[in-house]
Write an enzyme that holds these catalytic residues in place. Structure first.
Site: not given
Ligand code: ACO
Length: 448
Positions: A82, A116, A158, A208, A246, A255, A325, A358
């Protein structure tokens, strides 16, 4: 043909990486967010001398060499990626340089694209070809190659980068159970790349995650239905020895496996014991939507699935945690981790695979593993991939240098008329690298 599947594998990832603990501190994120929150240890990235083409050239030449496969024996080559370098010319055509040298230009297949998922699309194309009446007795070759980079912000940790090459044919040690496949495809704007001037995606992170879990449920349901129809008995988590997902980041894998436990609970499957049933019972009346949002359910399901997660999922998490990733390559890098960790005890076992891209496209499918015949054995695949050594000999960048590299790559993306530093001092012998993009956007590579 019998036992069509993967005969051989090779993986390449850049030797340049940054530790998540270091990036976390640099980004001002709370301590543990990237390492425990996302579950990631380290992230690989391309510097200005590497890209998806150089990585795939490296992976393919190395596979052919190390398994002693003559390039003339390849009859189909499919690439999943991609990472857009050219809107018309496929990555596959760049790889043809390897085959043209030997006089073999009779090779079908081009690139597949949908986030992906593309690698899985490419793999199915090759497997279907070998199983079809147009198969000419040659090998198929599948390449997954991606550089995952995100703009500064929550998604940046990521990222990752890698290329994987897989040789396809009959009598494979990694055989497809082709009858058991469950797909889910639909229209979603969870992650996409509408800005053709930028390598970065537009991403709705929360959406996502939900799309991924909904696709997982749907694929699992269909996979189970097909299994039950053909085998005449219920499928449950107990019927697979390992689960490979994945892996955008490890937390989502945790999860996902927990979600399969909840699915088995709702299906009243024999895999869920009394104690687990009691813990999950309070959530049995949630609607689908509610169940994706419930933190309590997530926690309870992760708790009951933990011992099973350690046994059936952890062996397939090493490379995605260490490299990040790799988009199309992520699920196959997870699978490569399983072979690396368990190659001597895998014969006879079933592995369940969940591929997600996605946009969205997803499939659950399964492999039955077999001992195989040299050079195509599970142990030899582990030897050739040499994952431990590749991880050990990497170079960690400090965050400032990483950010500087990202800036340079942003500037270079879609550009022309430049020569790179040609600095290949960090690359292993045999690695291809980018030397120049000329005024006609033609790209030139050299081999170290
Ligand atoms: N210590 C331990 N855990 C922590 C801490 C800390 N200090 N701070 C945050 N966390 C945890 C959160 O509780 C959360 O875990 P949970 O989901 O079990 O509650 C996790 O860390 C991530 O924190 P968020 O605040 O939810 O993270 P954020 O919204 O800032 O970003 C995300 C995470 C959405 C995955 C971002 O990195 C992203 O957009 N990535 C790209 C998209 C992606 O990969 N999607 C997956 C499927 S699609 C694909 O493959 C591309």
């Amino acid at each position: 043909q019998k036992n069509v599947g993967i005969l051989a594998m090779e993986i390449y990832f850049p030797p340049t990486c940054i530790r998540q603990e270091v990036l976390e501190a640099h980004d001002g994120a709370s301590k543990g967010k990237y390492t425990i929150g996302l579950g990631q240890d380290c992230m690989a990235f391309c510097t200005e001398v590497e890209d998806v083409i150089s990585m795939s050239l490296t992976a393919v030449t190395s596979l052919l060499e190390k398994y002693g496969v003559d390039p003339k024996q390849i009859g189909r080559l499919e690439v999943g990626s991609e990472t857009v370098i050219d809107k018309s010319k496929s990555i596959k055509t760049f790889l043809m340089q390897i085959f043209e040298e030997t006089g073999n230009t009779d090779i079908e297949g081009v690139d597949s694209t949908n986030a992906c998922y593309d690698g899985t699309a490419a793999l199915f194309n090759c497997v279907n070809w070998v199983e079809s009446s147009s198969w000419d007795g040659c090998y198929g070759l599948v390449v997954c190659t991606d550089s995952a980079v995100y703009a500064e912000g929550p998604a940046r940790p990521t990222g990752g980068a890698a290329a994987i090459a897989m040789l396809i044919g009959p009598d494979a040690p990694i055989a497809f159970e082709s009858k058991f496949r469950g797909s889910h495809m639909s229209h979603a704007y969870d992650f996409y790349k509408p800005n053709l001037a930028s390598e970065y995606p537009v991403v709705d992170g929360k959406l996502s995650q939900t799309c991924y879990l909904m696709a997982l449920d749907s694929c699992y349901t269909r996979f189970c239905q097909k299994y039950e129809k053909l085998e005449g008995k219920q499928f449950s988590i107990d019927d697979a020895d390992y689960f490979v997902f994945h892996s955008p980041y490890n937390k989502l894998v945790q999860k996902s496996f927990a979600r399969l436990w909840f699915d088995d609970f709702l299906r009243n499957a024999s895999s869920v014991d009394e104690a687990a049933k009691q813990k999950l019972a309070p959530f049995s009346t949630l609607t689908g939507d509610e169940s994706y949002q419930s933190r309590d359910l997530e926690k309870a399901a992760q708790q009951v699935s933990k011992p099973s997660y350690d046994a059936k999922v952890v062996p397939a998490t090493l490379i995605p945690k260490q490299v990040g990733n790799m988009y199309t390559a992520s699920i196959y890098a997870a699978f490569a981790s399983l072979i690396h960790n368990k190659h001597s005890s895998l014969a006879g076992q079933r592995v369940l695979m969940f591929s997600y891209g996605s946009g969205l496209a997803a499939t659950m499918f399964s492999f039955r593993l077999r001992g195989g015949q040299l050079p195509f054995t599970l142990s030899n695949i582990a030897n050739v991939m040499n994952v431990g050594e590749k991880l050990k000999t990497r170079h960690e960048f400090p965050p400032e240098k990483f950010v500087k590299t990202m800036k340079l790559m942003e500037h270079r993306y879609g550009g022309k008329d430049f020569v790179t530093s040609k600095d290949c001092s960090l690359l292993a012998p045999g690695t291809y690298y980018l030397t120049e993009v000329d005024s006609m956007y033609r790209r030139f590579y050299a081999k170290k």
